[in-house]
Structure formats: structure tokens, C-alpha cells
Design an enzyme around this catalytic site. Structure first.
Site, mmCIF file in Angstrom:
data_model
loop_
_atom_site.group_PDB
_atom_site.id
_atom_site.type_symbol
_atom_site.label_atom_id
_atom_site.label_comp_id
_atom_site.label_asym_id
_atom_site.label_seq_id
_atom_site.Cartn_x
_atom_site.Cartn_y
_atom_site.Cartn_z
ATOM 1 N N HIS A 1 45.602 -38.937 -7.182
ATOM 2 C CA HIS A 1 46.254 -39.402 -5.950
ATOM 3 C C HIS A 1 45.527 -38.782 -4.752
ATOM 4 O O HIS A 1 45.066 -37.645 -4.819
ATOM 5 C CB HIS A 1 47.741 -38.989 -5.955
ATOM 6 C CG HIS A 1 48.529 -39.665 -4.872
ATOM 7 N ND1 HIS A 1 48.475 -39.249 -3.562
ATOM 8 C CD2 HIS A 1 49.358 -40.735 -4.901
ATOM 9 C CE1 HIS A 1 49.256 -40.037 -2.827
ATOM 10 N NE2 HIS A 1 49.797 -40.963 -3.616
ATOM 11 N N SER B 1 52.293 -48.092 1.657
ATOM 12 C CA SER B 1 53.374 -48.672 2.455
ATOM 13 C C SER B 1 53.854 -50.023 1.928
ATOM 14 O O SER B 1 54.248 -50.892 2.711
ATOM 15 C CB SER B 1 52.972 -48.773 3.927
ATOM 16 O OG SER B 1 52.692 -47.474 4.442
ATOM 17 N N GLU C 1 46.541 -37.493 -2.160
ATOM 18 C CA GLU C 1 47.102 -36.212 -1.690
ATOM 19 C C GLU C 1 46.581 -35.066 -2.553
ATOM 20 O O GLU C 1 46.395 -33.952 -2.062
ATOM 21 C CB GLU C 1 48.640 -36.291 -1.684
ATOM 22 C CG GLU C 1 49.131 -37.193 -0.553
ATOM 23 C CD GLU C 1 50.474 -37.855 -0.788
ATOM 24 O OE1 GLU C 1 51.220 -37.427 -1.685
ATOM 25 O OE2 GLU C 1 50.780 -38.821 -0.053
ATOM 26 N N GLY D 1 52.007 -43.897 3.348
ATOM 27 C CA GLY D 1 53.022 -43.182 4.116
ATOM 28 C C GLY D 1 52.935 -43.418 5.612
ATOM 29 O O GLY D 1 53.566 -42.730 6.396
ATOM 30 N N LYS E 1 56.823 -38.398 -5.164
ATOM 31 C CA LYS E 1 56.159 -37.256 -4.518
ATOM 32 C C LYS E 1 57.069 -36.026 -4.631
ATOM 33 O O LYS E 1 57.816 -35.911 -5.594
ATOM 34 C CB LYS E 1 55.804 -37.578 -3.057
ATOM 35 C CG LYS E 1 55.094 -38.911 -2.908
ATOM 36 C CD LYS E 1 54.395 -39.025 -1.589
ATOM 37 C CE LYS E 1 53.950 -40.448 -1.357
ATOM 38 N NZ LYS E 1 52.890 -40.570 -0.385
ATOM 39 N N GLU F 1 44.640 -47.488 -3.410
ATOM 40 C CA GLU F 1 45.498 -46.965 -2.351
ATOM 41 C C GLU F 1 44.638 -46.581 -1.145
ATOM 42 O O GLU F 1 44.099 -45.471 -1.089
ATOM 43 C CB GLU F 1 46.246 -45.721 -2.839
ATOM 44 C CG GLU F 1 47.183 -45.985 -4.003
ATOM 45 C CD GLU F 1 48.376 -45.047 -3.982
ATOM 46 O OE1 GLU F 1 49.510 -45.549 -3.987
ATOM 47 O OE2 GLU F 1 48.194 -43.831 -3.918
ATOM 48 N N ASN G 1 56.406 -43.470 -6.992
ATOM 49 C CA ASN G 1 55.881 -42.102 -6.872
ATOM 50 C C ASN G 1 56.830 -41.358 -5.935
ATOM 51 O O ASN G 1 56.765 -41.533 -4.722
ATOM 52 C CB ASN G 1 54.460 -42.138 -6.299
ATOM 53 C CG ASN G 1 53.930 -40.752 -5.999
ATOM 54 O OD1 ASN G 1 54.484 -39.754 -6.467
ATOM 55 N ND2 ASN G 1 52.852 -40.684 -5.227
HETATM 56 C C1 PEP Z 1 51.880 -43.302 -2.654
HETATM 57 O O1 PEP Z 1 52.287 -42.169 -2.467
HETATM 58 O O2 PEP Z 1 51.204 -43.543 -3.664
HETATM 59 C C2 PEP Z 1 52.217 -44.336 -1.690
HETATM 60 C C3 PEP Z 1 51.680 -45.521 -1.813
HETATM 61 O O3 PEP Z 1 53.080 -43.971 -0.691
HETATM 62 P P1 PEP Z 1 53.790 -44.972 0.361
HETATM 63 O O4 PEP Z 1 54.327 -46.133 -0.416
HETATM 64 O O5 PEP Z 1 54.889 -44.128 0.967
HETATM 65 O O6 PEP Z 1 52.756 -45.384 1.329
#
Ligand code: PEP
Length: 251
Positions: free
Chosen positions: A97, A213, A99, A174, A14, A168, A12
Site C-alpha cells: 500500500h 476515493s 502508505e 483519501g 486502515k 491506486e 481497507n
Molecule cells: C486505500 O486506502 O486503499 C484507499 C483507496 O483509500 P480511500 O478510499 O479512502 O481513498
């Protein structure tokens, strides 16, 4: 019956990238990935769908989108429909997601409608579920993720086998703070049981990704858990070497 289920590693990006940076990243991935033992998808910002479509053409990397409208067309300024995504050869679309839920007020019902829109166009939704730190601390993780997944099952149960779920935990996205393999596995097992209850014959074959992460150092242990069928990778998907190591860990 033993199910053979390829893991899925989805990047992803982003809201990151540029024409030059994307080209360098995808070329490095194409060179390094060879014929991966898992499925690999790149979920790129909408303006770069055409560019990345042509970069990954006839390769083992699949194109993905980060969001989609629930509507097929019309007066929805700024949105992209699943029909449009299909035009660009998109195979996966992230929906719900955290976000999007957080900054755009997306609801469980709205996310389920988006999943329905992409499924109707032959695109696999990667449906994100996950709890905040406050919800985890309050012992509400199970209730939250089950409510989020129930909305998807309610609307899309008839094509449940075409869905990818991504667990998630919001506190891990992040932040560099990954769920432990045991914490992630515990939630994946709950989600698997819920899928089993909804569609017992398909539940084992549905991929449940972990996101939060995941990186080159922790991927192998997370991906080694019985109910973790891949990863949704944010930050580490922007670095070719790291993303390639995660792909290798999924083999
Ligand atoms: C994500 O944006 O779905 C995600 C898991 O981000 P990160 O790996 O940076 O934590």
C-alpha cells in the site's frame, strides 16, 4: 472462451476501529449484504483479526490483513507473518500500500517478497501500485506502475493467477479526488497488457482493482470499465451504508 470473474470489493479499514465500532459495522454489513454477487473482503487492523474472524465466520465476507512480514518467524518485533495470518483464516493481504511504501520505506523488491510469503500460505496478495501526482504530471505513470508490477511478476510469476492487483493513484487516496473512469481504465489496460505479456493464459482472470476515493456515488461507473474488476476502498468502507452500495454496484 468467456471468463467468469467475480468482482472483488475489499475494504481497507486502515488504522481505524474499536471492538464496539467493528462489531456494529460488521453486523450491519452482514445484515445488508445478503449473498453478494461479488467477493467481499474486510482488511482490518491486526489486533482485530480474531474479533472479525469470529464475526464473519460462515458468512460471505472474507477476512483480510493490511500488511504482512516477508519472513516466516523470528526476531522481527512488531510484525505479523503470513503463517500467523493463516491461523486467523485470513484470505487476502494487502501488500505495498502506498502508505506503507511512503511511511515505512517499502521497496518494490520488499513488496514482492511479502507477496511471495502470503502466496506460500494460500493467501491472496492484493498488490498495490500507483503513481504520485508529480509522477503523473511528469508523464511517468506508465513507467512507475509497470516497474512496481514487474517486481511482483519477477518474483511471483509462477503463481500469477493467485494475485490481485490494485491500481491506486496516490493523489486519489483519501483525497476525495477520484481518477476519472477513463483515467483509471487507461492504467488498468496497461497493467492487463503487462500481465498478458507475463502469463497470457491467466491475464484475463486476474482481478485488477481500482482504489482512490471510490465511494457510493462513483463506484458504478468505475466498476463498469472493462478492466476494472473491483475496488479497494478506504474511507467509504468504514460506513456500512456506503460500503453496501459499492458492493451492490459491483453486482
Ligand atoms: C486505500 O486506502 O486503499 C484507499 C483507496 O483509500 P480511500 O478510499 O479512502 O481513498
Amino acid at each position: 472462451m468467456t471468463m467468469t470473474k467475480k468482482k472483488l470489493i475489499a475494504g481497507n479499514w486502515k488504522m481505524n476501529g474499536s471492538l464496539a465500532a467493528n462489531e456494529a459495522l460488521v453486523k450491519a454489513l452482514l445484515q445488508g449484504a445478503g449473498a453478494p454477487a461479488c467477493d467481499v473482503a474486510l482488511c482490518v487492523p491486526a489486533p482485530y483479526l480474531a474479533q472479525v474472524q469470529s464475526l464473519v465466520a460462515s458468512s460471505s465476507l472474507a477476512l483480510g490483513a493490511q500488511d504482512v512480514s516477508a519472513h516466516p518467524q523470528g526476531a522481527f518485533t512488531g510484525e505479523q507473518s503470513a503463517v500467523m495470518l493463516k491461523d486467523f483464516g485470513v484470505r487476502y493481504a494487502i501488500v505495498g500500500h502506498s502508505e506503507r511504501r511512503q511511511y515505512h520505506g517499502e521497496t518494490d523488491e520488499g513488496v514482492a517478497a511479502k507477496a511471495a510469503a502470503v502466496l506460500a500460505n494460500g493467501i491472496m496478495p492484493i498488490v498495490c501500485v500507483g503513481e504520485t501526482l508529480a509522477q503523473r504530471d511528469a508523464g511517468q505513470t506508465e513507467e512507475v506502475v509497470k516497474r512496481q508490477l514487474a517486481a511482483i511478476i519477477h518474483v511471483n510469476g509462477h503463481c500469477i493467477s493467485e494475485i490481485v492487483v490494485a491500481y491506486e493513484p496516490i493523489w486519489a487516496i483519501g483525497t476525495g479526488k477520484t481518477a476519472t473512469p477513463a483515467q483509471a481504465q487507461a492504467v488498468h489496460a496497461l497493467l492487463r497488457a503487462q500481465l498478458h505479456h507475463a502469463a497470457s493464459e491467466h491475464a484475463a482472470g486476474i482481478r485488477i482493482l481500482y482504489g482512490g476515493s471510490m465511494n457510493a456515488a462513483n463506484a458504478a461507473e468505475l466498476l463498469g470499465q472493462p478492466d476494472i474488476d473491483g475496488g479497494l476502498i478506504g474511507g467509504a468502507s468504514l460506513k456500512a451504508a456506503d460500503f453496501l452500495q459499492i458492493i451492490a454496484a459491483a453486482a
